[in-house]
Scaffold this active site. Structure first.
Site, short mmCIF file in Angstrom:
data_model
loop_
_atom_site.label_atom_id
_atom_site.label_comp_id
_atom_site.label_asym_id
_atom_site.label_seq_id
_atom_site.Cartn_x
_atom_site.Cartn_y
_atom_site.Cartn_z
N GLN A 1 102.26 73.90 19.32
CA GLN A 1 102.39 75.03 20.25
C GLN A 1 101.34 76.00 19.79
O GLN A 1 101.26 76.31 18.61
CB GLN A 1 103.77 75.68 20.11
N SER A 2 100.52 76.50 20.75
CA SER A 2 99.35 77.21 20.24
C SER A 2 99.65 78.60 19.72
O SER A 2 98.96 79.09 18.86
CB SER A 2 98.26 77.26 21.29
N THR A 3 100.69 79.27 20.20
CA THR A 3 100.97 80.58 19.62
C THR A 3 102.39 80.61 19.11
O THR A 3 103.24 79.83 19.53
CB THR A 3 100.81 81.70 20.66
N GLN B 1 104.88 80.97 21.78
CA GLN B 1 105.26 79.72 22.45
C GLN B 1 106.26 78.95 21.61
O GLN B 1 107.22 78.38 22.12
CB GLN B 1 104.01 78.86 22.67
N GLY C 1 101.79 77.02 16.20
CA GLY C 1 101.25 78.38 16.11
C GLY C 1 99.76 78.43 15.84
O GLY C 1 99.22 79.46 15.53
#
Ligand SMILES: [Zn+2]
Length: 682
Positions: free
Chosen positions: A22-24, A27, A63
């Site tokens: 999940q990129s952030t 998220q 992240g």
């Protein structure tokens, strides 16, 4: 070929890798749906024949953005495992988003093809060894990178268009807040407003950030601060240099909306960097966008002042200063280089029996073996600055200074008001704490104890604020009495006397200079530019001629040379020397003129010689005369002595040039030269 037929026994022998990302962080916390989908892929692998315990989940990169493989430990591990041939299949939700950077993605495909590793996402199963699958995967990667780009562009576009309308909501510095309509207004807290105004006024008066910090410290005035990008709780702290600089540099205080004051970028290792952008490159600047504390002109003037302060100190380098030492150089430790801003050092040398200082900027020369930045003979500079000091310390000037002092005293009331407000605030907080304590049920010991401690703390702060306020007020009240003023004015008339007294030691003169001067900046151009900064910020600029080099000091004056030039046609060199001595002229070395000196000077200055001048007048040599009168040159003198020829002395050696004789004279001489006819003896 259907999907399942791509899976062979060979693949099933190896491991299956499920990559979850999940990129952030947001998220990770909020978009649990997609995490569930990613785990559902695991079920697909099981149906295709991988045992549950041979499925490895890689979720280290939660992240982390997929824009680059740097810092993504999990992705790197995945590539390593595939490269070692351990992976039979790699699974991911929209696999192309494994890497949103084409280079990373194609590398992964390449390695998968070499090691016969399959790739699985929600859309299907791919074998990178097959051309069609690989083409599709490549396209997916490209699309994914493009998608990221478009996404970014859209976000940035939104930000920029908001910034263009000056509606972008940026964090505000203390003293400015957003009101309920999201408009920027001055902080309604009067104490905050007054503190900022006081800071700008103090800077305008002192002209330096340090001066402002010192003034706040001296007056015991605190400066407000709001944490959390301007939205946090208000606290009061000691003013620091960094805060003064940030406040002065921040254009928002001038009511200016600006965007693009800094720029962030990533280096090759993925590290984020933030650079300040020079003012002319700011993306958007809109003046009068909201109320402020000072005008744009004042803001610009402050920037110019800060820049010149910075240059005066060599880009942050503090000047040497130091104590007054022996040696006649008046400005020792006060001189800054006008070219590079460093402090200049001293060199003494003997000239005409006395020590003469040179101010030299030699720091880089010593450190880096570069040529000396500049060197300025100090004698003239010291004299000029000394004269300036004597002129400046007059009773009149001191009277003005005393009046200014009085006005400054008046301004102290402003500082006093700020301190009063601080006491009021402390009082209010103490009252609040008391009310909270009184309201609580005294039997609730846990809460009551805490509130009591808080109340005590607030009371202590209140006492501190009151004490500080009183102390400062007592200090401020020490105004000058008339008697003290008279004493100071008397000093002013003594100052020039003391300064000029030869018995005053150099060291004392230097101390007096230090009391009056902040620093002196020297710049060597066609002349020496001396910028004198007095304590208190007044400046004066002097332009002094560069002292003459030694050879120029030993130079014959132009009047003497003109006289020689004028007389050479009329008189011989020794006559000229006598005449010059009669007129009390002296040679460059201070001695009497002689024939030799006159001849040498005429030669050095390329003056036409006496002979040339005489010949130019048409005078003839003895040889030419001899030819005319048909005689020998040695006999020409005889005819001059006889008064038949007019001679002009060439020099002291009895050598002559002659005027052209008339034909009658020539005839006369020839006749007289004939031997008298011999009378016949009869
Ligand atoms: Zn220099």
């Amino acid at each position: 070929m259907n999907a399942e037929s791509k899976v062979t026994a060979e693949h099933l022998k190896r491991w299956a890798y499920l990559y979850i990302r999940q990129s952030t962080l947001r998220q990770v916390l909020e978009n649990t749906e997609s995490t569930q989908r990613q785990y559902a892929l695991r079920q697909r692998a099981v149906t295709m024949g991988w045992p549950e315990d041979r499925i490895v989940v890689i979720d280290h990169d939660q992240g982390q953005s997929g824009a680059s493989s740097v810092d993504r430990e999990g992705f790197q591990r995945l590539v390593a495992e595939v490269g070692l041939g351990k992976a039979g299949i790699v699974m991911g939700l929209e696999v192309s988003r494994l890497a949103r950077n084409c280079a990373d993605w194609h590398r992964l495909l390449e390695i998968c093809a070499l090691t016969h590793t399959l790739i699985l996402d929600e859309d299907g199963l791919y074998d990178p060894g097959h051309f069609n699958d690989r083409l599709l995967l490549g396209l997916k990667g490209t699309m994914s990178e493009a998608e990221l780009h478009v996404l970014k562009a859209r976000l940035l576009g939104g930000i920029i268009s908001k910034a263009q309308r000056a509606e972008l909501k940026l964090p505000l510095p203390v003293g400015l807040v957003y009101d309920h309509e999201q408009k920027v207004v001055l902080d309604p807290d009067q104490q905050v407003q007054n503190s900022l105004r006081h800071l700008f006024a103090t800077f305008a008066r002192s002209g330096s950030a340090w001066g402002t910090v010192r003034a706040f410290g001296r007056e015991g005035v605190k400066f407000p601060r709001r944490g959390q990008a301007g939205a946090g709780e208000l606290t009061w702290c000691e003013l620091t240099n960094a805060v003064v600089l940030a406040t002065l540099h921040n254009p928002r205080y001038a009511g200016v909306f600006c965007f693009g004051r800094s720029r962030t970028w990533r280096d090759a290792e993925g590290q984020r960097h933030c650079d300040r952008v020079p003012r002319y490159q700011w993306r958007f600047v809109q003046k009068d966008a909201h109320p402020g504390y000072l005008s744009w002109e004042q803001y610009e003037a402050n920037q110019a002042q800060l820049l010149s302060n910075q240059q005066a100190h060599g880009g942050g380098e503090r000047k040497a200063g130091g104590v007054a030492r022996e040696g006649p150089a008046l400005l020792q430790g006060l001189v800054l280089c006008g070219k590079c801003g460093r402090s200049m050092t001293l060199r003494y040398h003997q000239r005409a029996g006395r020590l003469t200082p040179d101010y030299v900027c030699a720091k880089t020369a010593i450190e880096k073996t570069e040529p000396v930045c500049q060197s300025i003979p100090g004698g003239g500079v010291d004299d000029a600055v000394g004269k300036l000091l004597v002129e400046s310390v007059t009773p009149l000037a001191l009277e003005v200074a005393l009046n200014v002092q009085q006005e400054l005293q008046a301004r102290l009331d402003e500082a006093d008001r700020l301190r009063q407000q601080h006491v009021q605030r402390a009082q209010y907080e103490a009252d609040q704490a008391r009310v909270r304590y009184m309201r609580v049920d005294p039997n609730n010991r846990l809460v009551a104890d805490t509130l009591e401690t808080q109340w005590n703390d607030k009371l202590r702060l209140l006492a501190q604020a009151k004490e500080e306020c009183e102390k400062q007020r007592r200090l401020d009240a020490q105004r000058l009495t008339d008697e003290q003023k008279a004493q100071i004015l008397a000093l002013a008339s003594d100052f020039p006397k003391m300064w000029k007294d030869p018995n005053t030691p150099d060291r004392d003169r230097k101390r007096m200079a230090r009391l009056l001067l902040e620093d002196v900046t020297l710049r060597r151009e066609r002349e020496v530019i001396v910028q004198v900064r007095f304590k208190g910020g007044a400046t004066r600029e002097l332009q002094l001629p560069l002292p003459k080099p030694v050879w120029a000091l030993r130079l014959t004056t132009s009047e003497v040379m003109a006289t020689i030039d004028q007389l050479l046609g009329e008189r011989t060199p020794s006559e000229i020397a006598n005449l010059l001595n009669q007129r009390q002229c002296r040679s460059a070395w201070g001695c009497a003129f002689t024939q030799r000196i006159v001849v040498r000077l005429a030669k050095n200055y390329n003056l036409p010689t006496r002979d040339t001048r005489l010949r130019a007048r048409g005078l003839l040599t003895p040889q030419e005369i001899a030819a005319l009168i048909d005689s020998k040159p040695g006999l020409v003198d005889y005819w001059r002595e006889q008064g038949l020829l007019n001679g002009v002395r060439r020099n002291e050696k009895n050598e002559y040039y002659y005027e052209r004789p008339s034909p009658e004279t020539v005839q006369q001489i020839i006749q007289r030269r004939q031997p008298l006819p011999v009378q016949p003896l009869s």
